[in-house]
Motif scaffolding. Structure first.
Motif, PDB file in Angstrom:
ATOM      1  N   SER A   3       0.892  -1.270  -0.080  1.00 49.32           N
ATOM      2  CA  SER A   3       0.009   0.108   0.019  1.00 49.32           C
ATOM      3  C   SER A   3       0.844   1.389  -0.046  1.00 49.32           C
ATOM      4  O   SER A   3       0.519   2.193  -0.536  1.00 49.32           O
ATOM      5  CB  SER A   3      -0.908  -0.013   1.079  1.00 49.32           C
ATOM      6  OG  SER A   3      -0.234  -0.077   2.408  1.00 49.32           O
ATOM      7  N   LEU A   7       0.715   4.230  -2.650  1.00 45.28           N
ATOM      8  CA  LEU A   7       0.683   5.698  -2.390  1.00 45.28           C
ATOM      9  C   LEU A   7       1.848   6.297  -2.827  1.00 45.28           C
ATOM     10  O   LEU A   7       1.896   7.578  -3.419  1.00 45.28           O
ATOM     11  CB  LEU A   7       0.632   5.615  -0.836  1.00 45.28           C
ATOM     12  CG  LEU A   7       0.679   6.985  -0.178  1.00 45.28           C
ATOM     13  CD1 LEU A   7      -0.783   7.708  -0.771  1.00 45.28           C
ATOM     14  CD2 LEU A   7       0.760   7.245   1.335  1.00 45.28           C
ATOM     15  N   VAL A  10       1.228   7.177  -6.497  1.00 38.52           N
ATOM     16  CA  VAL A  10       0.102   8.146  -6.698  1.00 38.52           C
ATOM     17  C   VAL A  10       0.773   9.577  -6.298  1.00 38.52           C
ATOM     18  O   VAL A  10       0.346  10.667  -7.276  1.00 38.52           O
ATOM     19  CB  VAL A  10      -0.904   7.971  -5.631  1.00 38.52           C
ATOM     20  CG1 VAL A  10      -1.812   9.215  -5.497  1.00 38.52           C
ATOM     21  CG2 VAL A  10      -1.989   6.716  -6.070  1.00 38.52           C
ATOM     22  N   LEU A  26      -3.600  14.206   0.463  1.00 34.03           N
ATOM     23  CA  LEU A  26      -3.792  13.875  -1.055  1.00 34.03           C
ATOM     24  C   LEU A  26      -4.901  14.882  -1.422  1.00 34.03           C
ATOM     25  O   LEU A  26      -5.901  15.155  -0.709  1.00 34.03           O
ATOM     26  CB  LEU A  26      -4.337  12.414  -1.042  1.00 34.03           C
ATOM     27  CG  LEU A  26      -3.337  11.262  -0.901  1.00 34.03           C
ATOM     28  CD1 LEU A  26      -2.610  11.310   0.364  1.00 34.03           C
ATOM     29  CD2 LEU A  26      -3.919  10.005  -1.339  1.00 34.03           C
ATOM     30  N   GLN A  30      -6.079  12.441  -6.346  1.00 31.34           N
ATOM     31  CA  GLN A  30      -5.068  11.460  -5.714  1.00 31.34           C
ATOM     32  C   GLN A  30      -5.719  10.372  -4.881  1.00 31.34           C
ATOM     33  O   GLN A  30      -5.252   9.175  -4.957  1.00 31.34           O
ATOM     34  CB  GLN A  30      -4.045  12.223  -5.069  1.00 31.34           C
ATOM     35  CG  GLN A  30      -3.080  13.013  -5.875  1.00 31.34           C
ATOM     36  CD  GLN A  30      -2.255  13.884  -5.134  1.00 31.34           C
ATOM     37  OE1 GLN A  30      -2.357  14.299  -3.992  1.00 31.34           O
ATOM     38  NE2 GLN A  30      -0.929  14.253  -5.819  1.00 31.34           N
ATOM     39  N   GLU A  31      -6.501  11.032  -4.015  1.00 24.43           N
ATOM     40  CA  GLU A  31      -7.302   9.875  -3.066  1.00 24.43           C
ATOM     41  C   GLU A  31      -8.326   8.794  -4.016  1.00 24.43           C
ATOM     42  O   GLU A  31      -8.156   7.675  -3.850  1.00 24.43           O
ATOM     43  CB  GLU A  31      -8.150  10.634  -2.175  1.00 24.43           C
ATOM     44  CG  GLU A  31      -8.842   9.676  -1.121  1.00 24.43           C
ATOM     45  CD  GLU A  31      -9.722  10.251  -0.292  1.00 24.43           C
ATOM     46  OE1 GLU A  31     -10.314   9.670   0.776  1.00 24.43           O
ATOM     47  OE2 GLU A  31      -9.717  11.663  -0.128  1.00 24.43           O
ATOM     48  N   TYR A  34      -5.715   6.314  -5.515  1.00 22.64           N
ATOM     49  CA  TYR A  34      -5.084   5.632  -4.623  1.00 22.64           C
ATOM     50  C   TYR A  34      -6.103   4.373  -4.240  1.00 22.64           C
ATOM     51  O   TYR A  34      -5.760   3.193  -4.231  1.00 22.64           O
ATOM     52  CB  TYR A  34      -4.652   6.444  -3.302  1.00 22.64           C
ATOM     53  CG  TYR A  34      -4.192   5.548  -2.307  1.00 22.64           C
ATOM     54  CD1 TYR A  34      -3.162   4.574  -2.511  1.00 22.64           C
ATOM     55  CD2 TYR A  34      -4.315   5.738  -0.859  1.00 22.64           C
ATOM     56  CE1 TYR A  34      -2.256   3.864  -1.617  1.00 22.64           C
ATOM     57  CE2 TYR A  34      -4.061   4.861  -0.040  1.00 22.64           C
ATOM     58  CZ  TYR A  34      -2.677   3.944  -0.237  1.00 22.64           C
ATOM     59  OH  TYR A  34      -2.288   3.117   0.766  1.00 22.64           O
ATOM     60  N   GLN A  35      -7.361   4.705  -4.256  1.00 19.08           N
ATOM     61  CA  GLN A  35      -8.578   3.819  -3.895  1.00 19.08           C
ATOM     62  C   GLN A  35      -8.723   2.889  -5.111  1.00 19.08           C
ATOM     63  O   GLN A  35      -8.859   1.875  -4.649  1.00 19.08           O
ATOM     64  CB  GLN A  35     -10.041   4.773  -3.416  1.00 19.08           C
ATOM     65  CG  GLN A  35      -9.706   5.472  -2.138  1.00 19.08           C
ATOM     66  CD  GLN A  35      -9.825   4.464  -0.984  1.00 19.08           C
ATOM     67  OE1 GLN A  35      -9.927   3.201  -0.789  1.00 19.08           O
ATOM     68  NE2 GLN A  35      -8.901   5.021  -0.011  1.00 19.08           N
ATOM     69  N   TYR A  37      -6.299   1.973  -7.039  1.00 16.83           N
ATOM     70  CA  TYR A  37      -5.084   0.952  -7.020  1.00 16.83           C
ATOM     71  C   TYR A  37      -5.255   0.120  -5.744  1.00 16.83           C
ATOM     72  O   TYR A  37      -5.107  -1.193  -6.142  1.00 16.83           O
ATOM     73  CB  TYR A  37      -3.840   1.761  -6.545  1.00 16.83           C
ATOM     74  CG  TYR A  37      -3.414   2.565  -8.037  1.00 16.83           C
ATOM     75  CD1 TYR A  37      -3.737   2.452  -9.070  1.00 16.83           C
ATOM     76  CD2 TYR A  37      -2.280   3.486  -7.761  1.00 16.83           C
ATOM     77  CE1 TYR A  37      -3.248   3.007 -10.249  1.00 16.83           C
ATOM     78  CE2 TYR A  37      -1.571   4.061  -8.596  1.00 16.83           C
ATOM     79  CZ  TYR A  37      -2.091   3.842  -9.933  1.00 16.83           C
ATOM     80  OH  TYR A  37      -1.609   4.558 -10.815  1.00 16.83           O
TER      81      TYR A  37
END
Length: 258
Positions: A3, A7, A10, A26, A30-31, A34-35, A37
Motif C-alpha cells: 500500500s 501511495l 500516486v 492527498l 489522488q485519493e 489511490y482507492q 489502486y
C-alpha cells in the motif's frame, strides 16, 4: 508495504519521502486514484501491473499484462551472461549474444546497459506484443540501436550462430496450475508461463533445435532458467545432445536449482 508503494506511485514519491512528509494531504483526485489502486490489488492484480513498471538489475522496466513480470532470480542469468561476455572480451573476441523468449526485454537490455562494449544483442520472441514492450524499454534505457528485435519461434529468427545463448522460456507445468497464486494465474500471460504437463516441452525443443540448427557456436555457452525439479531430466537431454558438454546447475536466491 504494497500500500505504501502504491501511495508513493500516486504522489510521485519514494519511500524515504513518504516517511519524511507524513503530514502531506492527498488531493481528491489522488485519493480516488489511490482507492482504485487498492481495489485492484485487493483483486490480486500484481503491483507491477498496477503501477506499470518493475525494477530489475537496477533498472526500471515498463511492464503490463502482455509480458511476464521480471523476477529477481533471473538477475542470476544476467550475471552469468555478463561474466561469460567479459571473459570473451578479455580473450580478445567480441561475442555474439542472443536472448530467446525475451518478454519485457529485461535480460538483453540489462546486459546491453552493463556491457557497453557489446555492439549488439539479439532479443527474440514469438509475441509481437512482448517485442513492443521490449522496444519501449530499449528506448527507455537508450540501447535501442544495440538491442535487435526478432520475431519468431524460438531460434528460427536468429540470422547467425551465437557464442552466448540465453533463454528464460516458459517452464511451469500445466499440472502445477492448482498450486499457483491468483496474482500469477489470473494476470500474467499463460504463453510466457506454461509449457506442457511438466513444463519441459519448450526447453526440450529449444535444446534439440540448438543442436540441429548449429545456432550455438563451437565452444559456445547456453544459459537457461529452469524449474526446481527440471535439472536432472534436462541435464540428461543436454548430455545426449552434446556428450562433451559441461552442464552446471546453480541455485537461486531461494535455494532452488535454476
Amino acid at each position: 508495504m504494497e500500500s505504501r508503494v502504491l501511495l508513493g506511485e500516486v504522489l510521485g514519491m519514494d519511500r524515504s519521502h513518504l516517511l519524511a512528509y507524513p503530514e502531506q494531504e492527498l488531493t481528491t483526485e489522488q485519493e480516488q486514484l489511490y482507492q482504485r489502486y487498492l481495489r485492484r490489488r485487493c483483486a490480486h492484480e500484481p503491483v507491477a501491473y498496477i503501477v506499470g513498471h518493475k525494477e530489475f538489475y537496477g533498472l526500471d522496466f515498463i511492464v503490463d499484462q502482455r509480458v511476464l513480470i521480471p523476477r529477481p532470480e533471473t538477475e542470476l542469468l544476467v550475471e552469468e551472461a555478463l561474466q561469460e561476455i567479459h571473459q570473451r572480451f578479455a580473450a580478445g573476441s567480441t561475442p555474439i549474444v542472443a536472448d530467446v523468449g525475451t518478454g519485457s526485454g529485461a535480460i538483453p537490455i540489462s546486459i546491453a546497459v552493463a556491457e557497453p562494449r557489446l555492439p549488439y544483442i539479439y532479443a527474440c520472441d514469438i509475441s509481437p506484443d512482448a517485442l513492443e514492450i521490449t522496444r519501449q524499454n530499449s528506448e527507455r534505457h537508450h540501447v535501442s540501436s544495440r538491442v535487435r528485435l526478432l520475431k519468431g519461434d524460438l531460434l528460427a529468427p536468429l540470422p547467425e550462430p551465437v557464442d552466448v545463448l540465453l533463454a528464460n522460456l516458459p517452464y511451469v507445468g500445466q499440472d502445477e496450475m492448482g498450486d499457483m497464486t491468483a496474482d500469477v494465474l489470473d494476470y500474467e500471460p499463460h504463453l510466457a508461463l506454461f509449457s506442457g504437463p511438466l513444463g519441459l516441452d519448450l526447453l526440450y525443443r529449444f535444446c534439440k533445435d540448438a543442436k540441429a540448427s548449429g545456432t550455438l557456436k563451437r565452444g559456445g555457452v547456453m544459459l537457461l532458467e529452469i524449474g526446481y525439479q527440471q535439472a536432472t531430466p534436462l541435464t540428461r537431454v543436454l548430455q545426449e545432445l552434446w556428450p562433451q558438454a559441461i552442464v552446471h546447475c546453480q541455485k537461486d536466491y531461494a535455494g532452488w536449482i535454476v
